[in-house]
Motif scaffolding. Structure first.
Motif, PDB file in Angstrom:
ATOM      1  N   ASN A  73      -8.096   2.125   3.466  1.00 35.62           N
ATOM      2  CA  ASN A  73      -8.402   2.430   4.896  1.00 35.62           C
ATOM      3  C   ASN A  73      -9.921   2.919   4.989  1.00 35.62           C
ATOM      4  O   ASN A  73     -10.435   2.988   5.974  1.00 35.62           O
TER       5      ASN A  73
ATOM      6  N   THR B 272       0.763  -1.286  -0.042  1.00 34.02           N
ATOM      7  CA  THR B 272       0.081  -0.063  -0.006  1.00 34.02           C
ATOM      8  C   THR B 272       0.949   1.196   0.042  1.00 34.02           C
ATOM      9  O   THR B 272       2.100   1.138   0.497  1.00 34.02           O
ATOM     10  N   ASP B 273       0.438   2.271  -0.363  1.00 35.28           N
ATOM     11  CA  ASP B 273       1.274   3.625  -0.503  1.00 35.28           C
ATOM     12  C   ASP B 273       0.519   4.430   0.523  1.00 35.28           C
ATOM     13  O   ASP B 273      -0.516   4.951   0.458  1.00 35.28           O
ATOM     14  N   GLU B 274       1.623   4.870   1.379  1.00 38.74           N
ATOM     15  CA  GLU B 274       1.181   5.548   2.636  1.00 38.74           C
ATOM     16  C   GLU B 274       0.975   7.148   2.157  1.00 38.74           C
ATOM     17  O   GLU B 274       0.599   7.892   2.931  1.00 38.74           O
TER      18      GLU B 274
ATOM     19  N   THR C 210      -3.645   3.334  -0.276  1.00 37.39           N
ATOM     20  CA  THR C 210      -4.071   3.351   0.871  1.00 37.39           C
ATOM     21  C   THR C 210      -5.306   4.022   1.177  1.00 37.39           C
ATOM     22  O   THR C 210      -6.116   3.603   2.069  1.00 37.39           O
TER      23      THR C 210
END
Length: 633
Positions: free
Chosen positions: A218, A105-107, A214
């Protein structure tokens, strides 16, 4: 914790946890990963952790060790590599923290265009295809329904999460045609999301390291809703989202996998570049697929827990029935068990009473491919000939007085497993004939019945008599003897392995100290000397009973010589039946000792049997065979 999952053979689906830094694989019951198959060597291969990686090494096995079909001597393992050990294939499932090759995932992603949301109550009432207006829409809805049925059927038959997600990915790709699909598991205790690596063909190599958003994930996690995002790459609101702009995620779906309010994970799918947007129907389909996955995940996890618990119990069982000894005669017995267990051949166990014949039988059964099936134990000396026929072969209603219902015999109850016939030399002539037929063609007939029944049973027999002498005297069938005598082992009496007395005594002490909640830690030198000097006519069973008595009667941390029974302290006192010749037969020695113990017990047969460490029925048989009367004591 890394795992090995059996992918072929009768134990398919069994899970072995690699709790230690090193674990051996092999046929012998001493291995952490025991595979009781002929094609597997006793110690076939070793898995060990080296830094952050796991490595498999072949231990000079007979059939070699393979990784993904290639024979290796030493090979570092990647997640989901397949390890070939003989005819068995194991899937290596690494720690989830080691899945560095997964799409991550890409924060940095902090925005998402939520075009459509489906909440939990809506997910429970999906109506796929209910609002179709055109033939094309109806055909697409029909395709989705067929795919869901296919997924439902697959979910009920899968044995592992890997297999489940592989099948789910294949089904979803066939309908939605995404560039990527990523199942994600959620650990509520750690509040951790972990992408799951599905089969290697699931990802185009160009997309394997492109991060998923993300923001989308989320959003689904926080609100427990199914999300559809359309046209994200062109949306001015998301120019600051690198995962969308830099990698051109043009449209995405993400749906929760949950049961009630319990979130298990989610399924993420996207298309990259200038791709056609997903639709509401696509979102509904993926949400419906997630509902199927939720139930399957819970079922698989429950089965894995049960499999792990079963494995733990099996290990405890193997330990419970594992014979103890370090002497050369016992090492020969251990070698026999390891070679005999994987086979289907009849086993004949010879040995005096108390030498552990039943323990050897249990070790052979529980370490064989039949180990998960029943083990029936019958003492042939404890039943009359009439009762024995019914006990072994069963009877039908009305076969004799008291036969009020049909009753299966022990051979039928042991179908698929093993039967242990103790004191096989006491089997009556009529029963020997019927028993021989079972050995020859697997057929038996219940008492009073008119039809035959087929059984699949492995026979393990034991005796403390010389069957060859009984055969020559016409008391045991010659053809039955040779059918039983395929694999034969003679168990050494305890007096022939004195070095094991202290080892066994210590084992029994620890067992009974824990059982009786006593803080007993060992023996005094005098007590140990007396134990080593005793001849142990009752063998290990007598020693076990003596130590149990000592632990119960003990008042201190060490067992004293005064805690020993009289006959162990007194040694070999002469009695009228003791042979006068320095050299005599083993039967004469046994006769003398039985008479001595009976005399010491004042003619009390129950007490004498306890002192000898044998069953009362066995004592009765010895008294009859040796012509000893209780009043002679």
């Amino acid at each position: 914790m890394p795992k090995l999952i059996v992918k072929s053979g009768p134990n398919k689906g069994m899970v072995f946890d690699l709790a230690e830094e090193s674990a051996t694989i092999g046929r012998d019951y001493s291995n952490a990963v025991q595979l009781p198959y002929q094609s597997v060597s006793r110690r076939h291969a070793r898995l060990s952790r080296e830094g952050d990686a796991w490595v498999v090494c072949d231990l000079d096995s007979r059939n070699g060790t393979r990784v993904n079909g290639k024979t290796v001597k030493r090979q570092p393992l990647n997640p989901f590599d397949e390890i070939g050990v003989g005819d068995v294939v194991l899937s290596f499932v690494a720690d989830r923290s080691d899945d560095s090759a997964l799409p991550v995932t890409d924060e940095r992603a902090d925005a998402i265009a939520v075009t459509q949301e489906l909440k939990a109550d809506a997910l429970a009432h999906l109506r796929l295809g209910a609002e179709t207006k055109t033939p094309q829409e109806a055909q697409e809805a029909n395709t989705r329904l067929r795919a869901l049925l296919e997924l439902s059927n697959a979910a009920t038959s899968t044995r592992s999460l890997q297999e489940l997600f592989d099948k789910a990915a294949k089904t979803v790709r066939g309908v939605l045609q995404p560039d990527r699909i990523v199942p994600i598991l959620y650990n509520a205790a750690r509040d951790q999301l972990t992408p799951w690596n599905i089969e290697k063909s699931a990802f185009d190599k160009r997309f394997a390291r492109i991060p998923i958003s993300t923001t989308i994930v989320n959003h689904v996690k926080a609100r427990k809703v199914a999300v559809l995002s359309q046209g994200t790459a062109e949306d001015d609101r998301f120019r600051g989202s690198p995962s969308i702009l830099s990698h051109a995620v043009s449209t995405a779906l993400c749906v929760p996998i949950q049961i009630g309010e319990h979130l298990l994970g989610m399924v993420y799918a996207d298309r990259l570049g200038k791709a056609e947007n997903f639709t509401k129907a696509d979102l509904e389909f993926l949400a419906a697929a997630a509902l199927q996955l939720a139930v399957a995940i819970e079922t698989i996890r429950f089965c894995e827990d049960m499999s792990s618990e079963k494995l733990t119990l099996q290990r405890e069982l193997r330990g419970q029935y594992n014979l103890i000894g370090e002497s050369a005669p016992m090492k020969a017995v251990f070698d026999f068990v390891s070679k005999a267990a994987p086979t289907e051949a009849c086993v004949l166990i010879m040995g005096e009473s108390g030498t552990g014949k039943e323990l050897v039988a249990r070790a052979i059964h529980y370490n064989s491919p039949r180990g998960s099936k029943p083990l029936e134990i019958v003492n042939c000396a404890a039943l009359t000939s009439t009762l024995l026929e019914s006990e072994l072969f069963g009877h039908v209603k009305g076969a004799f007085t008291g036969a009020l219902t049909d009753k299966p015999g022990r051979f039928e109850l042991a179908h698929g497993g093993s039967i242990f016939l103790d004191e096989i030399g006491e089997l009556p002539d009529a029963s020997q004939s019927r028993f021989l037929r079972v050995l020859e063609d697997g057929s038996l007939r219940r008492v009073g019945d008119v039809r035959d029944r087929k059984v699949d049973v492995r026979v393990i027999a034991a005796t403390n008599k010389n069957l060859e002498d009984a055969m020559r005297q016409g008391r045991f069938r010659e053809d039955l003897y040779y059918r039983l005598n395929v694999l034969k082992v003679a168990l050494p009496p305890l007096r022939e392995r004195p070095g094991d007395v202290e080892l066994l005594a210590g084992h029994f002490l620890r067992h009974f100290a824990a059982k009786c909640a006593k803080t007993v830690t060992g023996f005094t030198p005098e007590a140990l000397k007396a134990l080593l000097a005793h001849r142990w006519p009752g063998n290990a069973r007598e020693l076990k009973n003596v130590v149990e008595r000592m632990v119960i009667m003990a008042s201190g941390a060490l067992l004293e010589a005064s805690d020993l029974p009289f006959e162990v302290r007194a040694g070999q006192a002469a009695v009228r039946h003791e042979p006068t010749s320095e050299l005599c037969s083993l039967a004469d020695l046994e006769k003398a000792h039985v008479a001595k113990v009976l005399a010491h017990a004042g003619g009390n047969k129950k007490r004498a049997a306890e002192l000898l460490g044998i069953d009362r029925t066995t004592l009765y048989a010895k008294l009859k065979a040796y012509g000893i009367k209780a009043d002679e004591g």
